[in-house]
Scaffold this motif. Sequence first.
Motif, PDB file in Angstrom:
ATOM      1  N   LEU A   1       0.833  -1.207   0.000  1.00 29.03           N
ATOM      2  CA  LEU A   1       0.000   0.000   0.000  1.00 29.03           C
ATOM      3  C   LEU A   1       0.866   1.255   0.000  1.00 29.03           C
ATOM      4  O   LEU A   1       0.651   2.175  -0.798  1.00 29.03           O
ATOM      5  N   GLN A   2       1.846   1.291   0.890  1.00 35.44           N
ATOM      6  CA  GLN A   2       2.701   2.468   1.011  1.00 35.44           C
ATOM      7  C   GLN A   2       3.416   2.788  -0.299  1.00 35.44           C
ATOM      8  O   GLN A   2       3.390   3.933  -0.773  1.00 35.44           O
ATOM      9  N   PHE A   3       4.019   1.786  -0.907  1.00 36.40           N
ATOM     10  CA  PHE A   3       4.826   2.035  -2.095  1.00 36.40           C
ATOM     11  C   PHE A   3       3.982   2.192  -3.357  1.00 36.40           C
ATOM     12  O   PHE A   3       4.393   2.881  -4.293  1.00 36.40           O
ATOM     13  N   THR A   4       2.818   1.565  -3.395  1.00 35.86           N
ATOM     14  CA  THR A   4       1.951   1.734  -4.564  1.00 35.86           C
ATOM     15  C   THR A   4       1.575   3.202  -4.729  1.00 35.86           C
ATOM     16  O   THR A   4       1.660   3.763  -5.837  1.00 35.86           O
ATOM     17  N   TYR A   5       1.179   3.836  -3.639  1.00 40.81           N
ATOM     18  CA  TYR A   5       0.685   5.215  -3.771  1.00 40.81           C
ATOM     19  C   TYR A   5       1.820   6.246  -3.809  1.00 40.81           C
ATOM     20  O   TYR A   5       1.669   7.291  -4.451  1.00 40.81           O
ATOM     21  N   SER A   6       2.937   5.975  -3.175  1.00 43.89           N
ATOM     22  CA  SER A   6       4.065   6.894  -3.333  1.00 43.89           C
ATOM     23  C   SER A   6       4.571   6.846  -4.772  1.00 43.89           C
ATOM     24  O   SER A   6       4.889   7.879  -5.373  1.00 43.89           O
ATOM     25  N   THR A   7       4.596   5.648  -5.364  1.00 40.45           N
ATOM     26  CA  THR A   7       5.011   5.489  -6.761  1.00 40.45           C
ATOM     27  C   THR A   7       3.988   6.114  -7.703  1.00 40.45           C
ATOM     28  O   THR A   7       4.348   6.752  -8.693  1.00 40.45           O
ATOM     29  N   LEU A   8       2.700   5.930  -7.397  1.00 37.86           N
ATOM     30  CA  LEU A   8       1.639   6.485  -8.232  1.00 37.86           C
ATOM     31  C   LEU A   8       1.721   7.999  -8.306  1.00 37.86           C
ATOM     32  O   LEU A   8       1.636   8.588  -9.401  1.00 37.86           O
ATOM     33  N   TYR A   9       1.889   8.641  -7.163  1.00 37.83           N
ATOM     34  CA  TYR A   9       1.962  10.106  -7.151  1.00 37.83           C
ATOM     35  C   TYR A   9       3.155  10.596  -7.983  1.00 37.83           C
ATOM     36  O   TYR A   9       3.040  11.571  -8.734  1.00 37.83           O
ATOM     37  N   LEU A  10       4.292   9.933  -7.855  1.00 33.80           N
ATOM     38  CA  LEU A  10       5.472  10.340  -8.615  1.00 33.80           C
ATOM     39  C   LEU A  10       5.261  10.095 -10.105  1.00 33.80           C
ATOM     40  O   LEU A  10       5.661  10.905 -10.948  1.00 33.80           O
ATOM     41  N   ALA A  11       4.622   8.968 -10.454  1.00 33.89           N
ATOM     42  CA  ALA A  11       4.362   8.653 -11.858  1.00 33.89           C
ATOM     43  C   ALA A  11       3.428   9.667 -12.497  1.00 33.89           C
ATOM     44  O   ALA A  11       3.502   9.926 -13.699  1.00 33.89           O
ATOM     45  N   MET A  12       2.552  10.252 -11.689  1.00 33.50           N
ATOM     46  CA  MET A  12       1.599  11.253 -12.193  1.00 33.50           C
ATOM     47  C   MET A  12       2.210  12.649 -12.204  1.00 33.50           C
ATOM     48  O   MET A  12       1.539  13.624 -12.536  1.00 33.50           O
TER      49      MET A  12
END
Length: 330
Positions: free
Chosen positions: A248-259
């Motif tokens: 959960l932690q890394f999915t959304y930190s990665t998602l925000y950076l990818a966006m």
Amino acid sequence: MGATSTIMPYAKKYAIIFVISTVFSAANVTAGNLAVSQGASNISLTAMLTGTILNMILDPIFIYTLHLGVQGAAIATLISQIVTSAIYVRFFAGGNTFVKVGFSYFKPTSQIYGEIIKIGISTLLLQLLSSLSMSLISNAASNYGDEAVAAIGIVLRIVTLGANVVIGYMKGFRPMAGFNYGAQNYLRLRSAIKSCMQWTTGFCIIWTALIFLLANPILSLFSNDPQVLSIVVPALRANTIMFFTFGLQFTYSTLYLAMGKALAGGILNVCRQGIMIIPVILLLPTMLGLTGIIYAQAVADLLTTIVTIIFAISIHKKLSQVENSVGISN
């Protein structure tokens, strides 16, 4: 950084050689990303596996056969990194790459560096804060003797093994999320997020179960010292108890950076190993002693999970609003 008087000589012998290897390590990370970015992920995989397997083979040879001890371990790492670099050099020098590497192409601009820094600063801060937090943990553990330092070091290594699997998955998730967000393919973006959450969380749950069930046999591979084991067994379980939230932690930190949302992504990226763990490791040991050190990461993970959930709810609301605005059904 937590090295006691008995550990210091070994640390110096290892560090002097290991620091040299980091020059090649940094070049290998760059070359690996360049290879993956043009679809040559097989080259990156080959280079990394070759270096890793070679390191595993050379370690016992240098440590035990040649009686070089920890210095031998550092030499094995250096040789492995050099061989990995050689594989990348051969690939890029072969002329069959889309990305050409050469000093003649080096024409930096403020725009290029601005884009690199905007996305890369969070990773830089993550690395710096991770090093700082590990130093603080080791330093706090040194107050309880060499056994405590050794125990915490073993725990960090085992936890890192599981974490690296999730981080590796994120390397594949990030370009997919970024591409679909940029292409306004929000249905596929949501599908990628869901898939990422399922696979990483599933792995984290299985990893946690294995650690709890097989803690003693796993740790016996690292040490047979009864004093070390008396600390490391509860420490490993405490550091793993919140591991199921890692996906959960890394999915959304990665998602925000990818966006391209660098600030929010950066906050999430450094939350676990910086914003949360540093104050926790400074406070808990003063109140709970060694127990505070053992449970510091679990407390930091709990706080990070709460923050991540808040950010996750926010980004899904924004995605829904964008989908509605362009007439895409949820």
